[in-house]
Every structure is written in structure tokens, then in C-alpha cells.
Design a protein around this motif. Structure first.
Motif, PDB file in Angstrom:
ATOM      1  N   ASN A 161       0.790  -1.236   0.000  1.00  0.00           N
ATOM      2  CA  ASN A 161       0.000   0.000   0.000  1.00  0.00           C
ATOM      3  C   ASN A 161       0.822   1.286   0.000  1.00  0.00           C
ATOM      4  O   ASN A 161       0.252   2.372  -0.103  1.00  0.00           O
ATOM      5  N   GLN A 162       2.138   1.177   0.112  1.00  0.00           N
ATOM      6  CA  GLN A 162       2.982   2.364   0.114  1.00  0.00           C
ATOM      7  C   GLN A 162       4.015   2.285  -1.003  1.00  0.00           C
ATOM      8  O   GLN A 162       4.457   1.191  -1.360  1.00  0.00           O
ATOM      9  N   PRO A 163       4.397   3.435  -1.552  1.00  0.00           N
ATOM     10  CA  PRO A 163       5.525   3.428  -2.492  1.00  0.00           C
ATOM     11  C   PRO A 163       6.797   3.048  -1.761  1.00  0.00           C
ATOM     12  O   PRO A 163       6.840   3.081  -0.519  1.00  0.00           O
ATOM     13  N   TYR A 164       7.817   2.708  -2.507  1.00  0.00           N
ATOM     14  CA  TYR A 164       9.057   2.229  -1.906  1.00  0.00           C
ATOM     15  C   TYR A 164       9.593   3.190  -0.849  1.00  0.00           C
ATOM     16  O   TYR A 164      10.061   2.767   0.210  1.00  0.00           O
ATOM     17  N   ILE A 165       9.487   4.480  -1.109  1.00  0.00           N
ATOM     18  CA  ILE A 165      10.077   5.486  -0.229  1.00  0.00           C
ATOM     19  C   ILE A 165       9.494   5.412   1.179  1.00  0.00           C
ATOM     20  O   ILE A 165      10.129   5.774   2.160  1.00  0.00           O
ATOM     21  N   TYR A 166       8.223   4.923   1.295  1.00  0.00           N
ATOM     22  CA  TYR A 166       7.571   4.783   2.601  1.00  0.00           C
ATOM     23  C   TYR A 166       7.227   3.321   2.895  1.00  0.00           C
ATOM     24  O   TYR A 166       6.348   3.036   3.707  1.00  0.00           O
ATOM     25  N   GLY A 167       7.931   2.400   2.244  1.00  0.00           N
ATOM     26  CA  GLY A 167       7.580   0.986   2.286  1.00  0.00           C
ATOM     27  C   GLY A 167       8.117   0.215   3.465  1.00  0.00           C
ATOM     28  O   GLY A 167       8.216  -1.016   3.420  1.00  0.00           O
ATOM     29  N   ASP A 168       8.470   0.902   4.531  1.00  0.00           N
ATOM     30  CA  ASP A 168       8.885   0.247   5.764  1.00  0.00           C
ATOM     31  C   ASP A 168       8.277   1.033   6.914  1.00  0.00           C
ATOM     32  O   ASP A 168       7.691   2.089   6.700  1.00  0.00           O
ATOM     33  N   TYR A 169       8.418   0.547   8.136  1.00  0.00           N
ATOM     34  CA  TYR A 169       7.863   1.262   9.282  1.00  0.00           C
ATOM     35  C   TYR A 169       8.975   1.547  10.282  1.00  0.00           C
ATOM     36  O   TYR A 169      10.017   0.895  10.305  1.00  0.00           O
ATOM     37  N   THR A 170       8.749   2.565  11.096  1.00  0.00           N
ATOM     38  CA  THR A 170       9.767   2.987  12.054  1.00  0.00           C
ATOM     39  C   THR A 170       9.851   2.009  13.218  1.00  0.00           C
ATOM     40  O   THR A 170       8.937   1.221  13.479  1.00  0.00           O
ATOM     41  N   LEU A 171      10.939   2.103  13.971  1.00  0.00           N
ATOM     42  CA  LEU A 171      11.125   1.247  15.129  1.00  0.00           C
ATOM     43  C   LEU A 171      10.018   1.457  16.161  1.00  0.00           C
ATOM     44  O   LEU A 171       9.601   0.524  16.844  1.00  0.00           O
TER      45      LEU A 171
END
Length: 598
Positions: A405-415
Motif C-alpha cells: 500500500n505504500q511506495p518504496y520510499i515509505y515501504g517500511d515502518y519505524t522502530l
């Protein structure tokens, strides 16, 4: 002659019980081919130097950086998965070191990007976005960079730091090799009276034994072995801390703690408020120790008794497929779509199930934007293993939703958000198990497991967080830390947290030395804040609050598209107050009441 049971080798594990790494690369040759491609293409990242004030060049840079990063991530994931399968395998260790070293080179090639962006007037980025609308998705990403202006060095300094990043992370790598590959433990007698070789990945199985001698022998064997390496382990940990303190200082942060939290817009007070809140509630943990001592009918309670089951129910043996069924049932409240993703993961090779000799200890969820999630387990048929399964699958489904659901630039989540989804799963599983249980003793057993989860995830992790803050502040003040200093402080913390009833055995003084999370600065406190947020989500879901599942799935889909506190707040959980943590400790107190009355 007594037979000593040895752990299986990697080759003895069935293929259907291993994760499917061939979905990343068919073989090692394919990995090598893509590694060479990365090396060839990487030089193109330098051609944008000095040209980022022009909108099209900025956009082309961002797309090129994404292209290279996605290749590099796949290479790194494959290498570390293969190496973790058997940490003694020199071929895959070399492969992992090879890509890690090159990642530092790649980072150095693009190190001009942030200093150049920050060299422009602040309005330049907004003008570029107005001129070229396809830059709009990068607005938040670029705003985060601009926010760090006071902490970014000049171009040459950034390049130098990037080029030595692999060296600066050496402490963590050496720690992993020492504790997973090189360190061996004595044999102990298991519950059946057979002599077995102790391995890290099966330690929990022994420390939760109903047989006190098994617990004590495993406890002493483990920590006395760590004690033999006390000076080396102290040097590794303090070197890691020194590196982090060094970088925070040269980046003009007031402290290493601020350096860790500020990029995610998390106030330092959130961390310190968590420690303050736990200290105000240590009497609850002291009460738990008193109850446990009484329930176990002990004249003295020792550190190796902490994980002992207080209810004498038959030890459960849960085959992996049974564990999967319990996961499906426990997570039903999350809806059919979530269930379908779980089934896809189980059936398509996400999971590496069982321990083998040399395998990395513990459990984790891994993968990257262009791979499926991967889950490392060391499943040994206990109920705790089922809990670990749902925990890691929580991470993996979170990753799945984010990447879809997110583009690569936001494709992870913070700690800060990382532990929320995993712990929500654990809370839902435990609620299901308690609700369906009709046997009084088994229900009390499960209530104790809930208490243990809060003890280990909230009280224990915040004790870890306090230790971590101590090590960083001591180094920041110019003090040296020896193995004796670390052991003494750890001993003091254990006495303070567990209270006057607990016999704090000297072996526990070495426990700090086996915590890999201490090599990821200021990570552990997020287990506690994550547990608190997860309890809030689970309560909303189980109470069937309006749009609870929709809000929760929205959280899972958000990735890093906003600051973590904002993402949680949009989903209905406000972590800027102490409410979630206090509510969790209140649940702990209510469970203690229930344990004494049921």
C-alpha cells in the motif's frame, strides 16, 4: 553408555520446514550476477552531483537511488538469511560480509545527496514540487531531510562517515559470530535425565522447566559460559555505544538518546516518562514475585525460578501444524483478509521452522520491498513457540500490508511502530486461549502466561532501557565502563526491579551480555511502548468498537508515510501521554487479583 542428544544439522532439516529463499534468487550464481549488476549501475548515482536544484534531475536521482537500493536490499536479505541458517557456514558468512562492505561503498557514493539538498534555500524543494507534480509523493520524505539540517555534516564528512559505516558496525557483527557460532555451552541433564548439549536457541525450553534442577543447571551453564568472555563482551558493547555516542556528538545532538528519537519526531520525554512510570509501579512487580514464590512453594525464589510455570499442568507438546491452527483461531477477530494473508504466508514458504546446529538463535521477521516476508523461528513445540509464531507473523503481515500500500520510499515502518502489530497478535492469541479454556488449573496457567508477557515485555524491557540509558550517559560523560561496571549496575537494577523477595544470583550479572538488541541503540524501550499501544488496539478490536479493525488495518498500511506518533494517533492510540502504559500495568494488577482468586 549415556547417549548425548545433539541438535540436527541444517542438511537434516526437511525442505518443507525451511523458508523458500529461492524466491529471491534461484541460486548463488544468480545472486552473484545481480551483485555485479549493482556494482556496474551504482556509478550512475554520482552523475547527479551538483544538479539537484533542477526538478527533473532531483526526480531522476530519487528514481535511480530507489533502483539501486531495491537491488541492494534483495542482495542483503538473501545473504543474511542464508548466513543465519548456519552461522558456521563460511561461504554465506563471506557473502554477507561482501554485501555489507559494498553497502558502505554505495552509501558513500550517494552521501552528497542530503548535504546538497540542505545547501539550497528551504523554499527550493517546494518550488521543485510545484514545477514537477510527480515529485509530490516525496514531499514528506524531503521534509524529514530538511528537518535534520542542523545535524547533517558537510559533504566530505558525510562521505567519510558513510565509507566507514561497515567498520562502525563491526561490534554487532563480532557479537553475533561469537555468541551464535563460536561460543559453545556445557551439557546438562534434561527433564528425562538425558544429558544434552545446551544451545542458546533451546535455553528457554530449559529455563521454563517444571524441574528446578534443570532450570538451575541451564541457568548456570549459560551465564557461566558468558562469564568466560566477560571482558570481550564488555568491550564489544562499549565499543558499540562509543560509536553511537561519537556520531550523535558530531551531528550536534544533545545526547545519543535525542539522536535516536528526534528523526522520528519522538520527544526524549516519551522515553524518560516510560522509565518514570515503571518506577512508580515496581510494587506491582514485587507483588508478582511474592505470589510466584508462594505459588511455587519456595522458601527462596531465585532468578532461575522466574520463568517456571506456577501451575502444575502437563507440559504441552504442540506440533507446528497445531500451532498454525491456534494462530488462525486466535487472530480471527482481525477479519478474513488478514486470515488470507496468514494462510498465504504459511503456504508459500515464509517460515523457517526448527532449530539446527549453528542456526541463529531467537526469532525475527525479515525481507524487503521486493521479497515476501521471511520468518526465522526456533520452534521447540511449546506454547511460547506458538506465541513467538504469531508475534513474528504480526511483523510479517505488517510488512506485507505496508509494501502493498505504500511506495518504496515509505515501504517500511519505524522502530517505534515495529512492535505494535506483533504484540497485538500475541494479546489476541492469549485472549482466545483464556476464553476457550474450561479447566481451572489450565486457565490459571494461561493467566500466568499473560502476566509473564507483561513482565517480560514491559517491566523487563524498560529495565533494559534503563541499563541502555546508563551505558550511553556514562560514555557521554567520559567515563569508561568495564565488565565489572556493567555487571554491578545490572545486579543493582535486578534487585531494584524484582524487590526484596528475590535472590539475585550472581550469574544473572552477565545477562546484559546476551542481549543483541543492545547493539541497536534505544530499541528495547519500544517493546514496552509497543506493548502498551498493542493492548489499546486489541481492546478496541475485542470490544468491537466502531471501525476498530478498519483503523487498525489502516495503521498496518501506513508504513513510514507520517511520523509514528501521528500514525498511531490517527488509528486511535495516543502515545504522547502515559495512559496506554498505565492501562497495561492496571491489566497486570487485575490479572494478579484474578490469579489469587480464581
Amino acid at each position: 553408555m549415556e547417549t548425548i542428544k545433539k541438535p540436527l544439522t541444517r542438511e537434516e532439516i526437511k525442505s518443507e520446514d525451511k523458508w523458500d529463499v529461492k524466491k529471491i534468487y534461484e541460486d548463488d550464481e544468480a545472486w552473484e550476477k545481480e551483485f555485479q549488476l549493482l556494482r556496474e549501475k551504482a556509478v550512475d548515482i554520482t552523475k547527479f552531483y551538483g544538479k539537484l536544484s533542477e526538478a527533473n534531475m532531483l526526480y531522476d536521482y530519487l528514481k535511480m537511488e530507489e533502483y539501486l537500493s531495491r537491488i541492494a536490499s534483495k542482495l542483503a536479505v538473501y545473504a543474511h538469511l542464508r548466513s543465519d541458517e548456519d552461522t558456521t557456514n563460511q561461504f554465506y558468512l563471506s557473502m554477507k560480509n561482501k554485501i555489507n562492505t559494498y553497502l558502505a561503498e554505495l552509501e558513500a557514493m550517494s552521501s552528497y545527496f542530503i548535504p546538497e539538498i540542505l545547501s539550497y534555500p528551504q523554499e527550493t524543494i517546494e518550488k521543485q514540487i510545484e514545477k514537477l507534480p510527480k515529485l509530490a509523493p516525496y514531499r514528506f520524505y524531503l521534509e524529514q531531510i530538511i528537518k535534520r539540517k542542523d545535524h547533517i555534516l558537510d559533504e566530505n564528512s558525510e562521505k567519510l562517515l558513510a565509507s566507514v559505516s561497515d567498520c562502525l558496525s563491526a561490534s554487532s557483527q563480532v557479537f553475533g559470530l561469537l555468541t551464535n557460532a563460536d561460543m559453545t555451552f556445557p551439557t546438562i541433564k534434561n527433564e528425562e535425565g538425558n544429558r544434552v548439549e545446551l544451545v542458546e536457541s533451546e535455553y528457554l525450553n530449559y529455563i521454563t522447566s517444571k524441574n528446578r534442577e534443570v532450570r538451575k543447571d541451564a541457568f548456570r551453564a549459560l551465564f557461566q559460559t558468558y562469564g568466560k568472555y566477560r571482558n570481550t563482551l564488555a568491550t564489544l558493547l562499549t565499543s558499540s555505544v562509543k560509536n553511537y555516542v561519537f556520531e550523535s556528538k558530531i551531528r550536534n545532538y544533545n545526547s545519543a538518546l535525542e539522536s535516536s528519537l528526534e528523526p522520528d519526531n519522538i520527544p526524549v520525554e516519551v522515553y524518560k516518562k516510560s522509565l518514570e512510570t515503571i518506577h512508580q509501579n515496581l510494587s506491582s512487580l514485587h507483588r508478582y514475585v511474592r505470589i510466584k514464590k508462594k505459588q511455587l512453594n519456595l522458601s527462596e525464589i531465585h532468578m532461575y525460578d522466574l520463568y517456571a510455570p506456577i501451575i502444575d499442568v502437563p507440559k504441552v507438546h504442540i506440533e507446528f501444524e497445531q500451532g498454525i491452527s491456534l494462530m488462525y483461531e486466535g487472530l480471527k477477530p482481525l477479519g478474513e483478509e488478514y486470515q488470507a494473508i496468514l494462510r498465504e504466508g504459511v503456504q508459500s514458504g515464509w517460515i523457517d521452522k526448527y532449530p539446527n546446529k549453528g542456526k541463529r538463535s531467537g526469532a525475527y521477521s525479515s525481507g524487503c520491498y521486493d521479497t515476501m516476508p521471511y520468518v526465522l523461528l526456533n520452534y521447540t513445540y511449546g506454547l511460547e513457540d506458538v506465541s513467538t509464531l504469531v508475534h513474528e507473523m504480526g511483523h510479517s503481515v505488517h510488512s506485507y500490508y505496508t509494501r502493498k500500500n505504500q511506495p518504496y520510499i515509505y515501504g517500511d515502518y519505524t522502530l517505534f511502530c515495529a512492535e505494535v502489530a506483533s504484540i497485538t497478535n500475541e494479546v489476541l492469541l492469549m485472549h482466545y486461549l483464556v476464553e476457550k479454556e474450561t479447566d481451572r488449573e489450565k486457565k490459571r496457567y494461561l493467566i500466568n502466561l499473560q502476566l509473564e508477557k507483561i513482565r517480560t515485555t514491559v517491566f523487563r524491557q524498560l529495565m533494559f532501557a534503563e541499563f541502555e540509558l546508563y551505558t550511553h550517559e556514562q560514555i557521554e560523560q567520559g567515563n569508561s565502563l568495564t565488565a565489572d561496571d556493567l555487571c554491578n549496575y545490572w545486579h543493582t537494577l535486578n534487585k531494584q526491579y524484582f524487590g526484596p523477595e528475590m535472590v539475585v544470583d550472581e550469574e544473572i550479572d552477565m545477562e546484559w551480555a546476551r542481549i543483541p538488541h543492545f547493539y541497536r541503540d534505544f530499541y528495547v524501550y519500544q517493546y514496552a511502548t509497543g506493548y502498551a499501544a498493542a493492548n489499546s488496539f486489541a481492546k478496541m478490536i475485542l470490544d468491537q468498537e466502531d471501525k476498530a479493525i478498519e483503523k487498525y488495518i489502516g495503521f498496518l498500511k501506513s508504513g513510514s508515510s507520517d511520523y509514528p506518533i501521528n500514525i498511531l494517533k490517527k488509528a486511535g492510540v495516543d502515545m504522547t501521554t502515559g495512559k496506554a502504559l498505565n492501562d497495561t500495568i492496571q491489566i497486570f494488577n487485575e490479572l494478579l487479583d484474578l490469579l489469587e482468586t480464581i
